[in-house]
Scaffold this motif. Structure first.
Motif, PDB file in Angstrom:
ATOM      1  N   ALA A 108       0.832  -1.209   0.000  1.00  0.00           N
ATOM      2  CA  ALA A 108       0.000   0.000   0.000  1.00  0.00           C
ATOM      3  C   ALA A 108       0.861   1.251   0.000  1.00  0.00           C
ATOM      4  O   ALA A 108       0.607   2.203  -0.758  1.00  0.00           O
ATOM      5  CB  ALA A 108      -0.943  -0.002   1.207  1.00  0.00           C
ATOM      6  N   GLU A 109       1.894   1.280   0.834  1.00  0.00           N
ATOM      7  CA  GLU A 109       2.794   2.436   0.866  1.00  0.00           C
ATOM      8  C   GLU A 109       3.577   2.545  -0.433  1.00  0.00           C
ATOM      9  O   GLU A 109       3.819   3.654  -0.926  1.00  0.00           O
ATOM     10  CB  GLU A 109       3.750   2.344   2.051  1.00  0.00           C
ATOM     11  CG  GLU A 109       4.667   3.549   2.163  1.00  0.00           C
ATOM     12  CD  GLU A 109       5.667   3.468   3.306  1.00  0.00           C
ATOM     13  OE1 GLU A 109       6.483   4.405   3.433  1.00  0.00           O
ATOM     14  OE2 GLU A 109       5.637   2.476   4.060  1.00  0.00           O
ATOM     15  N   ALA A 110       3.990   1.414  -0.986  1.00  0.00           N
ATOM     16  CA  ALA A 110       4.747   1.444  -2.241  1.00  0.00           C
ATOM     17  C   ALA A 110       3.949   2.128  -3.340  1.00  0.00           C
ATOM     18  O   ALA A 110       4.479   2.949  -4.095  1.00  0.00           O
ATOM     19  CB  ALA A 110       5.134   0.034  -2.658  1.00  0.00           C
ATOM     20  N   VAL A 111       2.656   1.824  -3.426  1.00  0.00           N
ATOM     21  CA  VAL A 111       1.815   2.451  -4.454  1.00  0.00           C
ATOM     22  C   VAL A 111       1.570   3.918  -4.132  1.00  0.00           C
ATOM     23  O   VAL A 111       1.682   4.795  -4.994  1.00  0.00           O
ATOM     24  CB  VAL A 111       0.480   1.692  -4.597  1.00  0.00           C
ATOM     25  CG1 VAL A 111      -0.466   2.444  -5.528  1.00  0.00           C
ATOM     26  CG2 VAL A 111       0.726   0.286  -5.128  1.00  0.00           C
ATOM     27  N   ALA A 122      -0.454  -2.553  -7.245  1.00  0.00           N
ATOM     28  CA  ALA A 122      -0.331  -3.752  -6.421  1.00  0.00           C
ATOM     29  C   ALA A 122      -1.502  -4.676  -6.736  1.00  0.00           C
ATOM     30  O   ALA A 122      -2.643  -4.220  -6.878  1.00  0.00           O
ATOM     31  CB  ALA A 122      -0.328  -3.397  -4.934  1.00  0.00           C
ATOM     32  N   VAL A 123      -1.208  -5.973  -6.848  1.00  0.00           N
ATOM     33  CA  VAL A 123      -2.234  -6.954  -7.204  1.00  0.00           C
ATOM     34  C   VAL A 123      -2.044  -8.197  -6.352  1.00  0.00           C
ATOM     35  O   VAL A 123      -0.979  -8.412  -5.771  1.00  0.00           O
ATOM     36  CB  VAL A 123      -2.143  -7.328  -8.703  1.00  0.00           C
ATOM     37  CG1 VAL A 123      -2.429  -6.126  -9.588  1.00  0.00           C
ATOM     38  CG2 VAL A 123      -0.790  -7.941  -9.041  1.00  0.00           C
ATOM     39  N   PRO A 124      -3.055  -9.059  -6.258  1.00  0.00           N
ATOM     40  CA  PRO A 124      -2.868 -10.338  -5.574  1.00  0.00           C
ATOM     41  C   PRO A 124      -1.726 -11.125  -6.207  1.00  0.00           C
ATOM     42  O   PRO A 124      -1.483 -11.022  -7.418  1.00  0.00           O
ATOM     43  CB  PRO A 124      -4.217 -11.038  -5.760  1.00  0.00           C
ATOM     44  CG  PRO A 124      -5.199  -9.919  -5.924  1.00  0.00           C
ATOM     45  CD  PRO A 124      -4.458  -8.863  -6.683  1.00  0.00           C
ATOM     46  N   ARG A 125      -1.056 -11.912  -5.386  1.00  0.00           N
ATOM     47  CA  ARG A 125       0.145 -12.625  -5.843  1.00  0.00           C
ATOM     48  C   ARG A 125      -0.116 -13.455  -7.094  1.00  0.00           C
ATOM     49  O   ARG A 125       0.718 -13.481  -8.006  1.00  0.00           O
ATOM     50  CB  ARG A 125       0.657 -13.525  -4.699  1.00  0.00           C
ATOM     51  CG  ARG A 125       1.800 -14.454  -5.074  1.00  0.00           C
ATOM     52  CD  ARG A 125       3.069 -13.691  -5.394  1.00  0.00           C
ATOM     53  NE  ARG A 125       4.143 -14.562  -5.852  1.00  0.00           N
ATOM     54  CZ  ARG A 125       4.337 -14.918  -7.115  1.00  0.00           C
ATOM     55  NH1 ARG A 125       3.528 -14.476  -8.069  1.00  0.00           N
ATOM     56  NH2 ARG A 125       5.329 -15.700  -7.452  1.00  0.00           N
TER      57      ARG A 125
END
Length: 263
Positions: free
Chosen positions: A189-192, A200-203
């Protein structure tokens, strides 16, 4: 990922090419894709081996972790067989020491070439050298379990694999200093929200998302993308007036090329 014959497959690095898209995969999941001089040489070789048809490079890793950073054997007196230890490197002369680090950095530089757009697909731990390898790429797609951390300072070292420039460019000086000096984890979340990651997406969607982004990047004409990347990469180093001039020059080249008019 599609099954393709590798162009290169050595020292924990595999390169495959599917027309305009190349995929570089870290292939040592049992050791969480730790990095060594041999891996860095293989990454640099992958860059040299790219066919001219390639427009997008996807960097990914097998296993639960993108890369857990340096192989800790490099810190031991025994080191890695066939490689200088950190003690050996430290005892070398100034010019040799500088050349050794510069050679290591080559694995992290070619991703910024203007003729390709690079995408890092990052899951799990991306620590130290792993974080810097992700930062070497133009774009970052991350899994929701990603954990970035810059741990060099806690080891008495500094990030020296070209990661400091893109980190400051993405998140600003104050946050970059805090991330590096504390060594804390930066999660998805912080990275985005800070610009470290584009999405960011599910693995289980990571590879498909990176591939979809790569395909979208191919929609625009190649020369237009090359000129645009060069403009954006140089914008921070240029003044406003210099950037205006760079835009005019780039657009003149594009207009003449589209019109079939020579210089």
């Amino acid at each position: 990922m599609a099954s393709l014959d590798p162009v290169l497959d050595k020292d924990g690095v595999q390169l495959t090419v599917d027309e305009a898209i190349a995929t570089v995969t870290l292939t040592n999941p049992a050791k969480r894709n730790v990095q060594s001089p041999a891996l860095w040489r293989a990454l640099a070789e992958a860059g040299r081996a790219l066919p001219g048809s390639v427009r997008v490079v996807v960097l990914r890793a097998e296993g639960k972790s993108f890369s857990a950073g340096l192989d800790r054997q490099m810190f031991t007196p025994e080191g890695i067989e066939g490689e200088p230890t950190f003690i050996d490197i430290a005892r070398s002369g100034d010019a040799e020491l500088d050349a050794t680090i510069a050679a290591y950095q080559e694995a992290f530089t070619w991703w910024r070439r203007n003729d390709v757009v690079s995408i890092a697909a990052v899951q799990g731990h991306a620590i130290g050298a792993g974080f810097q390898l992700a930062l070497a790429c133009d774009l970052r797609v991350v899994a929701d379990d990603v954990q970035f951390a810059m741990r060099e300072t806690s080891l008495g070292l500094v990030p020296d694999l070209t990661g400091t420039h893109p980190l400051v460019s993405l998140v600003g000086y104050a946050r970059a200093l805090e991330i590096c000096a504390t060594g804390r984890y930066v999660q998805s979340a912080e990275a985005v929200s800070t610009g470290l990651a584009n999405i960011a997406v599910p693995r289980d969607q990571l590879d498909d998302t990176a591939r979809d982004l790569a395909s979208a990047l191919l929609a625009a004409p190649r020369d237009a993308v090359i000129e645009t990347k060069a403009l954006l990469r140089g914008a921070q180093e240029r003044t406003y007036e210099e950037q205006r001039a760079a835009e005019r020059a780039a657009q003149a080249r594009r207009l003449r090329d589209l019109a079939g008019v020579g210089d």
